[in-house]
Enzyme design. Structure first.
Site, PDB file in Angstrom:
ATOM      1  N   VAL A 177       0.933  -1.103  -0.035  1.00  0.00           N
ATOM      2  CA  VAL A 177      -0.054  -0.054   0.243  1.00  0.00           C
ATOM      3  C   VAL A 177       0.827   1.098  -0.135  1.00  0.00           C
ATOM      4  CG1 VAL A 177      -1.776   1.252   1.295  1.00  0.00           C
ATOM      5  CG2 VAL A 177      -1.793  -1.235   1.220  1.00  0.00           C
ATOM      6  N   TYR A 178       1.968   1.409   0.826  1.00  0.00           N
ATOM      7  CA  TYR A 178       2.688   2.682   1.070  1.00  0.00           C
ATOM      8  C   TYR A 178       3.490   2.628  -0.327  1.00  0.00           C
ATOM      9  CZ  TYR A 178       6.257   5.578   2.719  1.00  0.00           C
ATOM     10  OH  TYR A 178       7.176   6.504   3.075  1.00  0.00           O
ATOM     11  N   ALA A 179       4.173   1.513  -0.566  1.00  0.00           N
ATOM     12  CA  ALA A 179       5.088   1.576  -1.906  1.00  0.00           C
ATOM     13  C   ALA A 179       4.250   2.114  -2.953  1.00  0.00           C
ATOM     14  CB  ALA A 179       5.962   0.338  -1.892  1.00  0.00           C
TER      15      ALA A 179
ATOM     16  N   SER B 154       1.563   3.982  -3.422  1.00  0.00           N
ATOM     17  CA  SER B 154       1.214   5.332  -3.309  1.00  0.00           C
ATOM     18  C   SER B 154       2.452   6.195  -3.437  1.00  0.00           C
ATOM     19  CB  SER B 154       0.859   5.658  -1.809  1.00  0.00           C
ATOM     20  OG  SER B 154       1.929   5.580  -0.661  1.00  0.00           O
TER      21      SER B 154
END
Length: 248
Positions: A153-155, A157
């Protein structure tokens, strides 16, 4: 004082990399607008900058979407005039197994890390282009460039933010607006220390050729290079500031 006379807005500037960046830009002569959610930490950041001889104001903002981004741009320019530098630093990190991620967490991460910078640039960059110059620096992460379990999710984004960086460079560069990004590796901040713990953070840093964790000031220095005249011929770049982690 290479940034004397410039007005800079730094999001997520009340702690960590954002605060270090605000301090560095102020040291170089910029009038810095410190943006964040926490009024107490914002006031502390502003006091520190002023005590060192810099110029700063706090602009409160809880960023979650287009309306918030546009309101921040409007308040910043009402307070200090047209922006010369925008640093998109505010972000949240959501980690975990793909099957375990809640939709609300996914949406919140992409809203702050992608949607807010998108609409903030949309509110600020056209004015920079009309005036014939400006700088935008986006803060990404090294894991936007390679796969790691639990970082989807973070990567994703931040990978989107890196592509936006290149798209904006193509869109606004011909009119004098430079858009670039930095991609930090493990960095010692209050947030990362709380999330990982000192031991795990040090272990992550040891995987890179530099064999250590970065200090927030080191990431700020890279942002300062891209924001200043020294980076005048750099457009659309994603600058790794990860101790060499992505090189091996």
């Amino acid at each position: 004082m290479s940034l004397s006379g410039k007005v800079a807005l730094v999001t997520g500037a009340t702690s960590g990399i954002g605060r270090a960046t605000a301090e560095l830009l102020a040291e170089r002569g910029a009038r810095v607008l410190v943006s964040g959610r926490d009024g107490q930490r914002g006031a502390e950041a502003v006091r520190g900058i002023r005590a060192a001889g810099g110029e700063a104001e706090f602009v409160p903002a809880a960023l979650s979407g287009a309306a918030d981004a546009r309101a921040l741009a409007r308040r910043a320019e009402e307070l200090a005039g047209p922006l010369d530098i925008l640093v998109n630093n505010a972000a949240i990190a959501v980690f975990g197994a793909t099957a375990a991620i809640a939709e609300d967490d996914f949406d919140a991460c992409h809203a702050l890390n992608v949607k807010v910078p998108f609409f903030l640039v949309g509110a600020v960059a056209p004015g920079m282009a009309e005036r014939g110059g400006g700088v935008i620096v986006n803060v990404s992460t090294m894991v936007a460039g390679f796969g790691t379990a639990g970082s989807a999710v973070y990567a994703s984004s931040k990978a989107a933010l890196e592509l936006l960086t290149k798209s904006w460079a193509a869109e606004y560069g011909p009119r004098g607006v430079r858009v670039n990004a930095v991609a930090p590796g493990p960095t010692r901040t209050e947030g990362t220390t709380a999330q990982y713990g000192t031991q795990r953070l040090e272990a992550l840093g040891a995987q890179a050729p530099a064999r250590r964790v970065a200090e927030a000031r080191e990431i700020a220095a890279a942002i300062g290079f891209l924001a200043g005249p020294e980076g005048a011929f750099v457009h659309g770049a994603i600058l790794p500031v990860d101790g060499g982690r992505t090189a091996v």
